[in-house]
Design a protein around this motif. Structure first.
Motif, PDB file in Angstrom:
ATOM      1  N   UNK A   1       0.519  -1.364   0.108  1.00 44.59           N
ATOM      2  CA  UNK A   1       0.104  -0.360   0.066  1.00 44.59           C
ATOM      3  C   UNK A   1       0.890   1.012   0.048  1.00 44.59           C
ATOM      4  N   UNK A   2       0.221   2.564  -0.275  1.00 42.39           N
ATOM      5  CA  UNK A   2       0.921   3.369   0.284  1.00 42.39           C
ATOM      6  C   UNK A   2       0.450   4.550   1.699  1.00 42.39           C
ATOM      7  N   UNK A   3       1.715   5.509   2.040  1.00 36.09           N
ATOM      8  CA  UNK A   3       1.331   5.981   3.091  1.00 36.09           C
ATOM      9  C   UNK A   3       1.346   7.330   2.906  1.00 36.09           C
ATOM     10  N   UNK A   4       0.297   7.614   2.841  1.00 34.74           N
ATOM     11  CA  UNK A   4      -1.062   8.995   2.226  1.00 34.74           C
ATOM     12  C   UNK A   4      -1.661   9.774   2.922  1.00 34.74           C
ATOM     13  N   UNK A   5      -2.138  10.336   3.074  1.00 34.97           N
ATOM     14  CA  UNK A   5      -2.798  11.883   3.517  1.00 34.97           C
ATOM     15  C   UNK A   5      -2.755  13.035   3.508  1.00 34.97           C
ATOM     16  N   UNK A   6      -3.392  14.440   2.699  1.00 32.08           N
ATOM     17  CA  UNK A   6      -2.666  15.237   3.284  1.00 32.08           C
ATOM     18  C   UNK A   6      -2.875  16.319   3.825  1.00 32.08           C
ATOM     19  N   UNK A   7      -3.886  15.864   5.314  1.00 29.68           N
ATOM     20  CA  UNK A   7      -3.980  16.117   5.894  1.00 29.68           C
ATOM     21  C   UNK A   7      -3.368  15.706   7.828  1.00 29.68           C
ATOM     22  N   UNK A   8      -3.729  13.761   7.399  1.00 23.86           N
ATOM     23  CA  UNK A   8      -3.205  13.427   8.357  1.00 23.86           C
ATOM     24  C   UNK A   8      -4.291  13.392   8.673  1.00 23.86           C
ATOM     25  N   UNK A   9      -5.590  13.328   8.456  1.00 22.57           N
ATOM     26  CA  UNK A   9      -7.345  13.045   9.201  1.00 22.57           C
ATOM     27  C   UNK A   9      -7.681  12.823   8.345  1.00 22.57           C
ATOM     28  N   UNK A  10      -8.690  11.736   8.588  1.00 22.97           N
ATOM     29  CA  UNK A  10      -9.531  10.651   7.856  1.00 22.97           C
ATOM     30  C   UNK A  10     -11.180  10.794   8.078  1.00 22.97           C
ATOM     31  N   UNK A  11     -11.488  11.578   7.087  1.00 20.26           N
ATOM     32  CA  UNK A  11     -13.016  11.319   8.000  1.00 20.26           C
ATOM     33  C   UNK A  11     -14.025  10.967   7.242  1.00 20.26           C
ATOM     34  N   UNK A  12     -15.449  10.722   7.863  1.00 23.45           N
ATOM     35  CA  UNK A  12     -16.389  10.199   7.406  1.00 23.45           C
ATOM     36  C   UNK A  12     -16.592  10.146   5.869  1.00 23.45           C
ATOM     37  N   UNK A  13     -16.490   9.409   5.151  1.00 19.52           N
ATOM     38  CA  UNK A  13     -16.909   9.331   3.985  1.00 19.52           C
ATOM     39  C   UNK A  13     -18.271   8.397   3.329  1.00 19.52           C
ATOM     40  N   UNK A  14     -19.085   7.719   4.181  1.00 20.79           N
ATOM     41  CA  UNK A  14     -20.447   7.270   3.588  1.00 20.79           C
ATOM     42  C   UNK A  14     -20.905   8.312   2.714  1.00 20.79           C
ATOM     43  N   UNK A  15     -22.232   8.148   2.106  1.00 17.23           N
ATOM     44  CA  UNK A  15     -22.199   8.478   0.923  1.00 17.23           C
ATOM     45  C   UNK A  15     -23.198   9.426   2.149  1.00 17.23           C
ATOM     46  N   UNK A  16     -24.432   9.085   2.590  1.00 21.05           N
ATOM     47  CA  UNK A  16     -25.273   9.789   3.332  1.00 21.05           C
ATOM     48  C   UNK A  16     -25.079  10.790   4.314  1.00 21.05           C
ATOM     49  N   UNK A  17     -24.026  10.177   5.163  1.00 25.33           N
ATOM     50  CA  UNK A  17     -23.603  10.572   6.840  1.00 25.33           C
ATOM     51  C   UNK A  17     -22.643  11.824   5.656  1.00 25.33           C
ATOM     52  N   UNK A  18     -21.860  11.948   4.554  1.00 23.41           N
ATOM     53  CA  UNK A  18     -21.444  13.237   4.003  1.00 23.41           C
ATOM     54  C   UNK A  18     -21.677  14.135   3.364  1.00 23.41           C
ATOM     55  N   UNK A  19     -22.986  13.681   3.326  1.00 22.66           N
ATOM     56  CA  UNK A  19     -23.936  14.970   1.793  1.00 22.66           C
ATOM     57  C   UNK A  19     -25.012  15.482   3.641  1.00 22.66           C
ATOM     58  N   UNK A  20     -24.987  14.730   4.800  1.00 22.10           N
ATOM     59  CA  UNK A  20     -25.517  15.664   5.311  1.00 22.10           C
ATOM     60  C   UNK A  20     -24.423  16.793   6.516  1.00 22.10           C
ATOM     61  N   UNK A  21     -23.635  16.144   6.383  1.00 20.54           N
ATOM     62  CA  UNK A  21     -22.226  16.771   6.977  1.00 20.54           C
ATOM     63  C   UNK A  21     -22.317  18.655   6.215  1.00 20.54           C
ATOM     64  N   UNK A  22     -22.005  17.948   4.936  1.00 19.35           N
ATOM     65  CA  UNK A  22     -21.999  18.446   3.732  1.00 19.35           C
ATOM     66  C   UNK A  22     -23.131  19.867   3.949  1.00 19.35           C
ATOM     67  N   UNK A  23     -24.568  19.572   3.641  1.00 19.44           N
ATOM     68  CA  UNK A  23     -25.211  20.328   4.295  1.00 19.44           C
ATOM     69  C   UNK A  23     -25.431  20.917   5.487  1.00 19.44           C
ATOM     70  N   UNK A  24     -24.774  20.735   6.406  1.00 26.02           N
ATOM     71  CA  UNK A  24     -24.574  21.053   7.944  1.00 26.02           C
ATOM     72  C   UNK A  24     -23.508  22.607   7.871  1.00 26.02           C
TER      73      UNK A  24
END
Length: 576
Positions: free
Chosen positions: A408-431
């Motif tokens: 695998x690659x050692x990755x990440x531009x912010x150091x943090x993984x945000x929850x990105x499941x579609x429904x939850x992401x779109x709710x947080x996007x709207x907020x």
């Protein structure tokens, strides 16, 4: 339920973090002067006695208190400590001790020291509430106080008996003065000394102190009071959210995690500490790319070798729960080298920003690791990152398509993984849109991630929202909520998909279509066959090709956001 004590810049940050959740929270300030628009929070105004706070916490089932109040709100801090609840202290970033400054533990000590030093005229930058505490000094020595230009502050000053002619005021906008503005004020007063509080970066502490030192004035600083050791201390949005996720499970629908790059950084720092100092830390503090300090559990395997079990988010992630290990060895000279460990892929193609035939440790994690090493030693260092079961995990990724093989690659531009499941992401996007609207934004920047935001904000101070892969949904929300202007910043990898009409650019949904790109390339179409990644287009295609990509992206975005101003900017290497 969460209770926030604010009234400060940190209070606004706490509100912004908690507004991302679906649960109700309370935001308490001593006065009602701070303007904060709440979508899910409930505003409380007025100081609470110990009994009132205890009753409130009991009646409203408060599970956690976020103390985002001023560092010198000592009575409030003491009352919070008596509640017997978990407390997260959203702490200001405090500057290092500055040479040439006299530090005092309290105001009585400061008065004594200033008298000993023969201060003749004082400029006090400690705020209205300290006028009484410094009365013993200003009754005998000319003193000027700068305070907020509001009725309650002026009334408090006059009630203490202080001369109104010796009151100075901040600007009406309450912007922190620059160092040059502070110097101008000090010259106008003609003081030979200033006194201020250790108020941190958001309190303009460094500007005040450096201005006075540059003018050759005496500087007295009252140190911030100590707080309970058992509290959880954080310095920014990410740390606050993670602390709440741990202390109040379920407040946020989904939880965040650390990237493989962040885990590798912490493991490397722990391994180096064990090698240099023969210590075995159980947790490690390290800096994210934006400077926020985070803490993560580590395990010392042996001297010079440490591991981190990846703290995963609730988003599906092939590396969730895996062990990331770093082995460090000191070398002659001062070069830092990255070596390939088991389970980490090798780079076989150019274009990733890291050396071909080297380990797939991406640029941002490399920079994070190097920064932590340099805080500990100037010596040369070999760093070998390995990932448990990395070879098998890589088979479930698209690494082979970008030329990373064997792990695998050692990755990440912010150091943090945000929850990105579609429904939850779109709710947080709207907020996020709702919060931006509530604080008065009429225009918004839409970017896929941190790189896009950095590039866009180099040109303007626009508020940015990360759409991830959901550019279509983001534009729909912007239209629905009535934003007047939208600026879409898009990297080439997502732009080639959007240009074809794909409003969801996730790699699981759509891949780069070379045949489509050939229709835009015209006489340069044959060059498309030789690229492996969209970013390779920058090295082989003329500007006219990218103009066509941008035009196509604009047309598809305009179909969704068909009211108001729309700008689409193609981003190349963090530049627009």
């Amino acid at each position: 339920m969460i209770l926030i004590f604010g009234g400060t810049t940190e209070g606004r940050i706490a509100v912004e973090v908690c507004e991302q959740a679906e649960g109700t929270f309370y935001y308490s300030t001593k006065s009602s002067l701070q303007q904060v628009e709440l979508q899910h929070g409930i505003r409380l105004s007025g100081a609470m006695t110990e009994a009132e706070m205890q009753n409130f916490c009991t009646e409203h089932d408060i599970k956690c208190i976020v103390d985002a109040a001023h560092p010198f709100a000592e009575n409030l801090h003491r009352t919070i400590a008596k509640m017997g609840l978990p407390v997260v202290r959203l702490q200001r970033v405090f500057d290092q001790k500055i040479t040439g400054v006299t530090y005092c533990t309290d105001y009585a000590g400061a008065i004594e020291k200033m008298r000993q030093d023969g201060v003749r005229k004082l400029l006090a930058l400690t705020g209205t509430n300290t006028i009484v505490k410094l009365r013993e000094f200003w009754q005998k020595t000319p003193t000027f106080f700068r305070i907020l230009n509001r009725k309650e502050s002026i009334d408090a000053a006059l009630e203490s008996g202080f001369k109104p002619d010796n009151l100075l005021f901040y600007s009406e906008l309450h912007n922190l003065p620059t160092q040059e503005e502070e110097m101008k004020l000090m010259n106008q007063v003609g003081c030979d000394a200033i006194i201020t509080k250790e108020s941190g970066e958001s309190g303009g502490y460094e500007q005040k102190v450096n201005a006075a030192l540059q003018l050759g004035l005496k500087v007295y600083v009252v140190q911030r009071p100590s707080l309970p050791a058992e509290w959880t201390y954080v310095t920014g949005k990410i740390g606050l959210r993670k602390a709440i996720e741990q202390l109040v499970p379920g407040f946020f629908p989904l939880k965040t995690g650390f990237t493989t790059g962040a885990c590798a950084t912490a493991a490397t720092k722990a391994a180096l500490i064990s090698l240099l100092y023969d210590e075995s830390p159980e947790t490690i503090d390290f800096s994210l790319p934006d400077g926020e300090i985070m803490s993560i559990p580590v395990q010392i395997e042996q001297k010079g070798v440490a591991s981190v079990v990846k703290d995963f988010s609730d988003d599906p992630d092939v590396t969730r729960g895996c062990k990331i290990t770093s082995m460090v060895a000191l070398t002659p000279g001062n070069e830092i080298k990255f070596l390939q460990g088991k389970g980490v892929g090798v780079v076989t193609l150019p274009g990733l920003g890291i050396p071909v035939n080297g380990p797939a440790v991406n640029p941002t994690p490399r920079a994070m690791i190097e920064a932590e090493i340099r805080q500990l030693t100037e010596s040369g260092c070999n760093v070998t990152i390995s990932v448990e079961n990395g070879e098998e995990l890589a088979k479930r990724t698209f690494n082979y398509k970008v030329g990373v093989e064997g792990g695998i690659s050692i990755i990440g531009t912010s150091g943090i993984v945000y929850p990105l499941s579609n429904e939850a992401f779109l709710r947080s996007l709207r907020r996020e849109f709702e919060v931006a609207k509530a604080i008065g934004c009429t225009e918004i920047g839409l970017v896929s991630g941190k790189k896009g935001e950095t590039a866009l904000r180099q040109q303007s101070d626009i508020r940015c929202i990360h759409y991830g892969n959901f550019v279509g949904e983001a534009l729909s929300i912007a239209k629905e909520l009535g934003f007047h202007k939208v600026v879409v910043g898009i990297m080439i990898g997502k732009a080639v998909k959007l240009a074809e009409g794909n409003m969801n650019t996730h790699s699981h949904k759509v891949q780069m279509n070379k045949e489509f790109l050939k229709t835009l390339a015209g006489p340069d179409a044959d060059k498309i066959d030789h690229i492996n990644m969209a970013r390779d287009l920058w090295t082989c295609m003329p500007q006219s090709f990218f103009d066509k990509i941008t035009e196509r992206c604009y047309a598809h975005c305009r179909n969704v956001f068909n009211e108001g101003d729309l700008i689409v900017k193609l981003i190349c290497d963090d530049q627009v």
